[in-house]
Write an enzyme that holds these catalytic residues in place. Sequence first.
Site, PDB file in Angstrom:
ATOM      1  N   ASP A  39      -3.043   4.799   2.157  1.00 11.56           N
ATOM      2  CA  ASP A  39      -4.354   4.369   1.659  1.00 11.56           C
ATOM      3  C   ASP A  39      -5.424   4.444   2.749  1.00 11.56           C
ATOM      4  OD1 ASP A  39      -2.375   3.541  -0.132  1.00 11.56           O
ATOM      5  OD2 ASP A  39      -3.552   1.836  -0.830  1.00 11.56           O
ATOM      6  N   ASP A  62      -5.788   6.670  -2.988  1.00  9.72           N
ATOM      7  CA  ASP A  62      -6.608   5.495  -2.670  1.00  9.72           C
ATOM      8  C   ASP A  62      -7.570   5.787  -1.532  1.00  9.72           C
ATOM      9  OD1 ASP A  62      -5.524   4.064  -4.718  1.00  9.72           O
ATOM     10  OD2 ASP A  62      -4.812   2.398  -3.502  1.00  9.72           O
ATOM     11  N   ASN A  74      -3.981   4.861  -7.512  1.00  8.26           N
ATOM     12  CA  ASN A  74      -4.384   4.074  -8.678  1.00  8.26           C
ATOM     13  C   ASN A  74      -5.877   3.758  -8.679  1.00  8.26           C
ATOM     14  OD1 ASN A  74      -3.750   2.242  -6.425  1.00  8.26           O
ATOM     15  ND2 ASN A  74      -4.153   0.587  -7.864  1.00  8.26           N
ATOM     16  N   HIS A  75      -6.539   3.820  -7.513  1.00  6.61           N
ATOM     17  CA  HIS A  75      -7.977   3.542  -7.463  1.00  6.61           C
ATOM     18  C   HIS A  75      -8.826   4.756  -7.828  1.00  6.61           C
ATOM     19  CE1 HIS A  75      -8.676  -0.586  -5.884  1.00  6.61           C
ATOM     20  NE2 HIS A  75      -7.394  -0.473  -5.584  1.00  6.61           N
ATOM     21  N   HIS A 115       2.062   7.929  -4.880  1.00  3.21           N
ATOM     22  CA  HIS A 115       1.258   6.783  -4.454  1.00  3.21           C
ATOM     23  C   HIS A 115       1.974   5.468  -4.710  1.00  3.21           C
ATOM     24  CE1 HIS A 115      -2.217   4.409  -3.404  1.00  3.21           C
ATOM     25  NE2 HIS A 115      -2.033   3.704  -4.516  1.00  3.21           N
ATOM     26  N   HIS A 150       0.228   2.462  -1.337  1.00  2.76           N
ATOM     27  CA  HIS A 150      -0.075   1.460  -2.367  1.00  2.76           C
ATOM     28  C   HIS A 150      -0.024   0.008  -1.900  1.00  2.76           C
ATOM     29  CE1 HIS A 150      -0.868   0.265  -6.397  1.00  2.76           C
ATOM     30  NE2 HIS A 150       0.363  -0.081  -6.745  1.00  2.76           N
TER      31      HIS A 150
END
EC number: 3.1.3.16
Length: 534
Positions: free
Chosen positions: A88, A116, A148-149, A197, A279
Site C-alpha cells: 500500500d 491502494d 480495494n481503495h 491485494h 492490505h
Amino acid sequence: MEDGTQVSTLERVIKEVQAPALSTPTDEMFWSPEDPSKPNLQFLKQHFYREGRLTEEQALWIIHAGTQILRSEPNLLEMDAPITVCGDVHGQYYDLMKLFEVGGDPSETRYLFLGDYVDRGYFSIECVLYLWALKIWYPNSLWLLRGNHECRHLTDYFTFKLECKHKYSERIYEACIESFCALPLAAVMNKQFLCIHGGLSPELHTLEDIKSIDRFREPPTHGLMCDILWADPLEEFGQEKTGDYFVHNSVRGCSYFFSYPAACAFLEKNNLLSIIRAHEAQDAGYRMYRKTRTTGFPSVMTIFSAPNYLDVYNNKAAVLKYENNVMNIRQFNCTPHPYWLPNFMDVFTWSLPFVGEKITDMLIAILNTCSKEELEDETPTSVSPSAPSPPLPMDVESSEFKRRAIKNKILAIGRLSRVFQVLREESERVTELKTAAGGRLPAGTLMLGAEGIKQAITNFEDARKVDLQNERLPPSHEEVIKRSEEERRAALERAQQEADNDTGLATVARRISMSAGSGRSRRQRDAARETREA
C-alpha cells in the site's frame, strides 16, 4: 517576532523549505526531450515534490494513456524475477519517492505494486499521475494491481474524490475511476508466487477462476472479486481453533478471513510456493506467516509500503526484492511532507469557529458585570400558585416587552456561543483517524500539533485499534450524508439546550434586561415630571 528578530515580509521565514510550485507547466516542460510522445518523468517528480499541479489536459492525458495500457493487460499478470514487490502507498507521495530510492530506479528495476495508491494520505493524485506516467514509460517492467481503495465507493467516502476536486476537478476524478476499473487483479511471479491485494476466497480454486472475472466494473460487496481485494488471513493464522477454511471478516464488514489450511490447500493445488499480499498495516512493514509443511516457505507474506501510516502509526515500510531465488526485505522510514488540514480546509475556514467562539465568550464576559449583591437584589418575584392566567397581548412600547427582548437577545448570544463551540469541535475532528470513544481525538489535540497527536496515540497498536472502524467497508454515500446531518442537528440542539440551561447566562440576561427596564421607567417618570412642571 517575540524575541525581537526582524523578519522580512518579502522573504520566506524558513529558507531551507522549498517554495511550492505555483504555476502549471508549459507543454515544453511537460513532454520529455528524449521522447516527445511521453511525459518528462524527471520534471514530474520534482514538480509534484514541490506540490505543483498540471493543467487538466496534461493530467487527463496521463490518466487516459495509462488506462489504455492497463486495459490491454489480462486479469492475471505473469512476470519473471528479478522483481521488487510493493504494498500500500495510500497517497504518501513523498514516501513513494523514498521507496524508489530504496528499491531502485524504475528505469533499471522491475516493480510490481499491489494496489491502494489513493485515499487516507493527501497526495493521492500525485501518486496516481506519477505511477501512471511510469507505466507509460515502462509498460513491460512496471505493473500495477488493483486494491480495494481503487473504487468509487471508498474514494468518495475517504479523501481521494475531495482531493481531486480541490486540486483539479471532478472530471479528473471520473477519469481516475475509469482507469481503476482497468487495473489487473492478480499476478503470478516467477511461476511461484500469487500476488494479490487482499486474499483468498471460497470461490477461488484455481488460477483460471481469476482469469474469468469481469474486472471492468465497480467491485461488488461479495464474491470472488470482492475477496481478492478485501480478504485477510486470520489473526490466529496457523493456530486456528476452528477447522473452517473461511470465516466472515468481521473487521472489514465484508469478505472473509482465510485460514492456514485454506492457504496450504490452495498453494498445493496450484503448485505455488506462497501468497504475497498487502492490505494490512504492519509495524515492521512486513509480516511472514506460518511456513507450509511441504516447502518450509512462509505460506503468506504481507507487505506494507506506507511508513508512519496516517502520520500516527509510527510503522516502518518495506518492499520485497526477489532475485536469483533469494528474497530480501528492505525497510525504510517516513519522509517529511507538507501539512494539510483535514479535508483540505484552508486555515481561515478552519479557524473561523475558534474566532467566533472566543468573540461570543468575550461579549458574554463583558455583559456579565453584576455583583453578587446585585444578583441577590434582583431575584425574580415569586408567582402565586393559583391557576395561570392566559398571556395577554403586550404593548411593544412597554418596559416589560423591551425587557424581554433584551433578555432574549442575551440568550441568543449564549446559544450562538454554544453553536460556535460545536463548529470548533467539528474543526478539531480528525476524520481520517477517529477514536473509538465518540469519533474524535481529545479536544485541543490538533492545536498541540504533531506532539499532541503523538501523545494521544503512542504506538502502532494503539493507532491500529483506533483506526479499525476505518478499515471496514464504508456505508453508502446517502447513509453517510444522512448520518452527518443527524449528528450535526443533534449537536446544535444540544448546544441550544445547554445555553437554555446555563443559569449564569440567564442571570446576566435578567440583570441587564431589568437594568434596561428600570432605566426606561426612570426616564419616563422624569419626562412626565418635566411635562407637569411645564
